[in-house]
Design a protein around this motif. Structure first.
Motif, mmCIF file in Angstrom:
data_model
loop_
_atom_site.group_PDB
_atom_site.id
_atom_site.type_symbol
_atom_site.label_atom_id
_atom_site.label_comp_id
_atom_site.label_asym_id
_atom_site.label_seq_id
_atom_site.Cartn_x
_atom_site.Cartn_y
_atom_site.Cartn_z
ATOM 1 N N GLY A 1 -9.544 0.599 8.912
ATOM 2 C CA GLY A 1 -9.133 1.410 7.759
ATOM 3 C C GLY A 1 -8.045 2.413 8.081
ATOM 4 N N GLU B 1 3.719 0.590 7.413
ATOM 5 C CA GLU B 1 3.722 -0.231 8.623
ATOM 6 C C GLU B 1 5.128 -0.409 9.207
ATOM 7 O OE1 GLU B 1 1.283 -3.761 8.088
ATOM 8 O OE2 GLU B 1 2.399 -4.776 9.672
ATOM 9 N N ALA C 1 0.823 -1.214 0.000
ATOM 10 C CA ALA C 1 0.000 0.000 0.000
ATOM 11 C C ALA C 1 0.862 1.273 0.000
ATOM 12 C CB ALA C 1 -0.908 -0.033 1.230
ATOM 13 N N ALA C 2 1.799 1.353 0.941
ATOM 14 C CA ALA C 2 2.590 2.579 1.085
ATOM 15 C C ALA C 2 3.540 2.763 -0.094
ATOM 16 C CB ALA C 2 3.370 2.531 2.399
ATOM 17 N N GLU D 1 -2.823 -8.651 12.264
ATOM 18 C CA GLU D 1 -3.104 -7.829 11.076
ATOM 19 C C GLU D 1 -2.013 -6.807 10.840
ATOM 20 O OE1 GLU D 1 -6.804 -5.918 10.182
ATOM 21 O OE2 GLU D 1 -7.871 -7.809 10.357
ATOM 22 N N ASP E 1 9.813 -5.454 -5.539
ATOM 23 C CA ASP E 1 9.161 -6.325 -4.538
ATOM 24 C C ASP E 1 9.545 -7.769 -4.829
ATOM 25 O OD1 ASP E 1 6.346 -5.717 -2.637
ATOM 26 O OD2 ASP E 1 7.081 -7.764 -2.890
ATOM 27 N N HIS E 2 9.705 -8.560 -3.775
ATOM 28 C CA HIS E 2 10.040 -9.977 -3.990
ATOM 29 C C HIS E 2 8.803 -10.823 -4.303
ATOM 30 C CE1 HIS E 2 9.668 -11.163 0.576
ATOM 31 N NE2 HIS E 2 8.676 -10.422 0.176
ATOM 32 N N ASN F 1 -11.018 -2.373 3.454
ATOM 33 C CA ASN F 1 -11.482 -1.224 4.248
ATOM 34 C C ASN F 1 -10.389 -0.158 4.075
ATOM 35 O OD1 ASN F 1 -11.867 -0.744 7.864
ATOM 36 N ND2 ASN F 1 -12.435 0.563 6.149
ATOM 37 N N THR G 1 8.200 -9.544 5.803
ATOM 38 C CA THR G 1 9.505 -9.798 6.439
ATOM 39 C C THR G 1 9.850 -8.605 7.324
ATOM 40 O OG1 THR G 1 10.873 -8.659 4.798
ATOM 41 C CG2 THR G 1 10.305 -10.961 4.319
ATOM 42 N N PHE H 1 -4.425 1.489 6.515
ATOM 43 C CA PHE H 1 -4.239 1.870 5.115
ATOM 44 C C PHE H 1 -4.106 3.385 4.989
ATOM 45 C CE2 PHE H 1 -6.064 -2.306 3.455
ATOM 46 C CZ PHE H 1 -4.813 -2.751 3.055
ATOM 47 N N SER I 1 -7.404 -7.822 2.281
ATOM 48 C CA SER I 1 -7.895 -6.952 3.361
ATOM 49 C C SER I 1 -9.417 -6.835 3.338
ATOM 50 C CB SER I 1 -7.268 -5.563 3.234
ATOM 51 O OG SER I 1 -7.767 -4.925 2.076
ATOM 52 N N GLY I 2 -9.946 -6.521 4.502
ATOM 53 C CA GLY I 2 -11.388 -6.248 4.625
ATOM 54 C C GLY I 2 -12.228 -7.366 4.026
HETATM 55 P P1 FDA Z 1 2.648 -4.080 3.089
HETATM 56 O O1 FDA Z 1 2.857 -5.255 3.961
HETATM 57 O O2 FDA Z 1 1.319 -3.851 2.498
HETATM 58 O O3 FDA Z 1 3.682 -4.092 1.890
HETATM 59 C C1 FDA Z 1 5.034 -4.449 2.061
HETATM 60 C C2 FDA Z 1 5.559 -4.961 0.745
HETATM 61 O O4 FDA Z 1 6.958 -5.191 0.879
HETATM 62 C C3 FDA Z 1 4.917 -6.277 0.331
HETATM 63 O O5 FDA Z 1 4.457 -6.185 -1.007
HETATM 64 C C4 FDA Z 1 6.036 -7.298 0.495
HETATM 65 O O6 FDA Z 1 5.982 -8.333 -0.488
HETATM 66 C C5 FDA Z 1 7.286 -6.425 0.308
HETATM 67 N N1 FDA Z 1 8.444 -6.988 0.988
HETATM 68 C C6 FDA Z 1 8.533 -7.354 2.287
HETATM 69 N N2 FDA Z 1 9.763 -7.857 2.535
HETATM 70 C C7 FDA Z 1 10.461 -7.797 1.366
HETATM 71 C C8 FDA Z 1 11.758 -8.201 1.001
HETATM 72 N N3 FDA Z 1 12.589 -8.770 1.882
HETATM 73 N N4 FDA Z 1 12.148 -8.024 -0.281
HETATM 74 C C9 FDA Z 1 11.287 -7.470 -1.192
HETATM 75 N N5 FDA Z 1 10.028 -7.072 -0.904
HETATM 76 C C10 FDA Z 1 9.627 -7.240 0.380
HETATM 77 N N6 FDA Z 1 -5.685 -2.290 7.102
HETATM 78 C C11 FDA Z 1 -6.716 -1.458 6.852
HETATM 79 O O7 FDA Z 1 -6.560 -0.253 6.984
HETATM 80 N N7 FDA Z 1 -7.908 -1.952 6.415
HETATM 81 C C12 FDA Z 1 -8.132 -3.280 6.230
HETATM 82 O O8 FDA Z 1 -9.207 -3.702 5.761
HETATM 83 C C13 FDA Z 1 -7.076 -4.175 6.562
HETATM 84 N N8 FDA Z 1 -7.264 -5.522 6.474
HETATM 85 C C14 FDA Z 1 -6.207 -6.357 6.729
HETATM 86 C C15 FDA Z 1 -6.418 -7.737 6.628
HETATM 87 C C16 FDA Z 1 -5.364 -8.611 6.857
HETATM 88 C C17 FDA Z 1 -5.612 -10.099 6.795
HETATM 89 C C18 FDA Z 1 -4.084 -8.092 7.156
HETATM 90 C C19 FDA Z 1 -2.906 -8.999 7.361
HETATM 91 C C20 FDA Z 1 -3.879 -6.718 7.265
HETATM 92 C C21 FDA Z 1 -4.943 -5.839 7.063
HETATM 93 N N9 FDA Z 1 -4.768 -4.468 7.189
HETATM 94 C C22 FDA Z 1 -5.836 -3.635 6.949
HETATM 95 C C23 FDA Z 1 -3.460 -3.865 7.492
HETATM 96 C C24 FDA Z 1 -2.806 -3.399 6.172
HETATM 97 O O9 FDA Z 1 -2.786 -4.489 5.275
HETATM 98 C C25 FDA Z 1 -1.387 -2.891 6.424
HETATM 99 O O10 FDA Z 1 -1.417 -1.887 7.403
HETATM 100 C C26 FDA Z 1 -0.798 -2.306 5.143
HETATM 101 O O11 FDA Z 1 -0.774 -3.309 4.133
HETATM 102 C C27 FDA Z 1 0.612 -1.788 5.368
HETATM 103 O O12 FDA Z 1 1.097 -1.305 4.146
HETATM 104 P P2 FDA Z 1 2.650 -1.298 3.829
HETATM 105 O O13 FDA Z 1 2.766 -0.894 2.395
HETATM 106 O O14 FDA Z 1 3.393 -0.563 4.856
HETATM 107 O O15 FDA Z 1 3.095 -2.828 3.966
#
Ligand code: FDA
Length: 384
Positions: free
Chosen positions: A367, A357, A12-13, A328, A32-33, A50, A165, A370, A44-45
């Motif tokens: 929400g 995150e 997302a970010a 989550e 991204d890996h 959400n 990770t 996100f 999500s959601g």
């Molecule tokens: P995010 O985890 O999304 O992205 C990180 C990226 O980095 C990934 O694509 C990953 O593959 C990559 N990466 C990681 N390690 C790496 C490496 N070593 N090498 C290369 N790439 C690497 N929040 C909300 O607001 N509403 C919602 O409905 C939900 N629902 C929800 C459901 C479930 C089941 C979960 C687990 C989480 C949610 N969340 C949520 C939380 C939300 O998903 C979370 O806060 C955001 O995805 C965070 O976004 P980021 O981009 O920071 O990390």
């Protein structure tokens, strides 16, 4: 120099930061890996994402510095993201408590962000590990590419099976950026053998006030075969430390309710009175646990007070949480002391940014997480 910015992590970010920087004219590489972008958005959601909360404000986030998130949240708001959703003609609805979801599918949100990246001519390279990061002469070197700016958007370790990770913390350590000890958040609790009766009603849910210390949330709790879950429980889990009791209020005005039951149906017993207000199976477990055998008419006020106390202070002592496998989000992370709240750039390392995150900013359920990803991603992307 190949690029102006390398963004690590197409979640997302990272997608938001890459699109924002690209549309401002920067040459952006997004790595991204994983085999596809935005995997957590997709799940999500319940598959409907959400994507924000209309009530977003700093008070809905945990951080060692509760003021840190204010600038980014004010500069790219929930209304800005909603306007983007509407520009892409994604139908949405408010479910409850200001939570906005897609009517259709979370895939639409990922498609929208990928489209925004294309508009900014962002190069997205998937299936690419990060490996060693070089840094010298003002340039970052990653996966064979170089750029003067690098944005770390690799999230936290929650749900490793989705590709999560803790690499952001290793990158922080490599550059001497401090990290607030990470911990699983928005996570179910596990309960010990003393709570076996509640495990037997796995699947039962009911509205409660859940409390950990001074923090409480009014939402549903769910009994599971391992412990406690549901929105109210996930919310308080972010505030929980090992040893803290979790207290549930099942019936707000319990004494009033019991007196009323005694007056209206004096021949009835506790279980019947409870099942007027609680799911049957829960009423049964509670009645057994409380052990008030006689008819309500024969129960003194003192006995009803004891029952009422159970209903307003049902106390659990979790043995732990389900951990990163079910969390989550991850609380803690890159210390906000080390970052600019306006741009997310590390104060001590020019050109290095941390967003989403990975940073020590964690939203409530609903929400907010996100929205932090969009706001912090926008802040870094527009500074790059
Ligand atoms: P995010 O985890 O999304 O992205 C990180 C990226 O980095 C990934 O694509 C990953 O593959 C990559 N990466 C990681 N390690 C790496 C490496 N070593 N090498 C290369 N790439 C690497 N929040 C909300 O607001 N509403 C919602 O409905 C939900 N629902 C929800 C459901 C479930 C089941 C979960 C687990 C989480 C949610 N969340 C949520 C939380 C939300 O998903 C979370 O806060 C955001 O995805 C965070 O976004 P980021 O981009 O920071 O990390």
């Amino acid at each position: 120099m190949d690029y102006d910015v390398i963004v690590l992590g197409a979640g997302a970010a990272g997608l938001m930061a890459a699109a924002t920087a690209g549309q401002a004219g920067a040459r952006v590489l997004l790595l991204d890996h994983a085999d596809r972008p935005g995997k957590k958005i997709l799940i999500s959601g319940g598959g409907r994402c959400n994507f924000t909360n209309t009530g977003t404000e700093a008070g809905c986030f945990l951080s060692e510095n509760p003021h840190f998130c204010k600038s980014a949240l004010a500069r790219y708001t929930q209304w800005d993201f909603l306007a983007l959703i509407e520009r892409h003609r994604i139908a949405w609805h408010e479910k409850t408590l200001g939570q906005l979801f897609c009517d259709g599918s979370a895939r639409q949100v990922v498609a929208m962000l990928v489209d925004e990246c294309s508009r900014g001519a962002v190069e997205i390279r998937l299936g690419t590990g990060i490996g060693d990061i070089g840094h010298g002469d003002g340039l970052f070197r990653v996966a064979g590419a170089t750029a003067p700016r690098m944005v770390v958007a690799t999230g936290g370790p929650s749900i490793p099976k989705m590709g999560a990770t803790g690499i952001a913390y290793r990158i922080a350590a490599r550059f001497g950026v401090p990290v607030v000890t990470p911990r699983p958040a928005l996570v179910p609790f596990t309960l010990g053998p003393d709570a076996k009766a509640f495990r037997d009603i796995s699947g039962v849910s009911c509205p409660v006030t859940a409390r950990v210390g001074p923090t409480s949330f009014d939402e549903a709790a769910l009994f599971t075969h391992r412990g406690l879950s549901g929105p109210a429980i996930l919310q308080v889990s972010s505030f929980w430390k090992a040893g803290d009791p979790v207290v549930l209020t099942l019936v707000e005005n319990a004494m009033e309710m019991l007196r009323e039951a005694r007056r209206k149906a004096p021949r009835s017993r506790l279980r019947a009175a409870l099942s007027e207000h609680l799911p049957n199976r829960l009423a049964e477990v509670l009645a057994d646990r409380i052990g008030l055998e006689q008819e309500l008419a024969n129960s003194s006020d003192a006995e009803l007070e004891r029952v009422a106390r159970h209903l307003t202070h049902l106390t659990f002592h979790p043995t732990g949480t389900e951990g990163y496998a079910k969390a989550e989000v991850t609380a803690g992370g890159i210390s906000t002391d080390a970052l600019s709240s306006r741009t997310m750039e590390a104060k001590a390392v020019r050109g290095l940014y941390f967003i989403g995150e990975a940073v020590d900013v964690t939203g409530w359920l609903g929400g907010y997480n996100f929205q932090w990803a969009w706001s912090s991603g926008w802040a870094a992307g527009s500074a790059c």
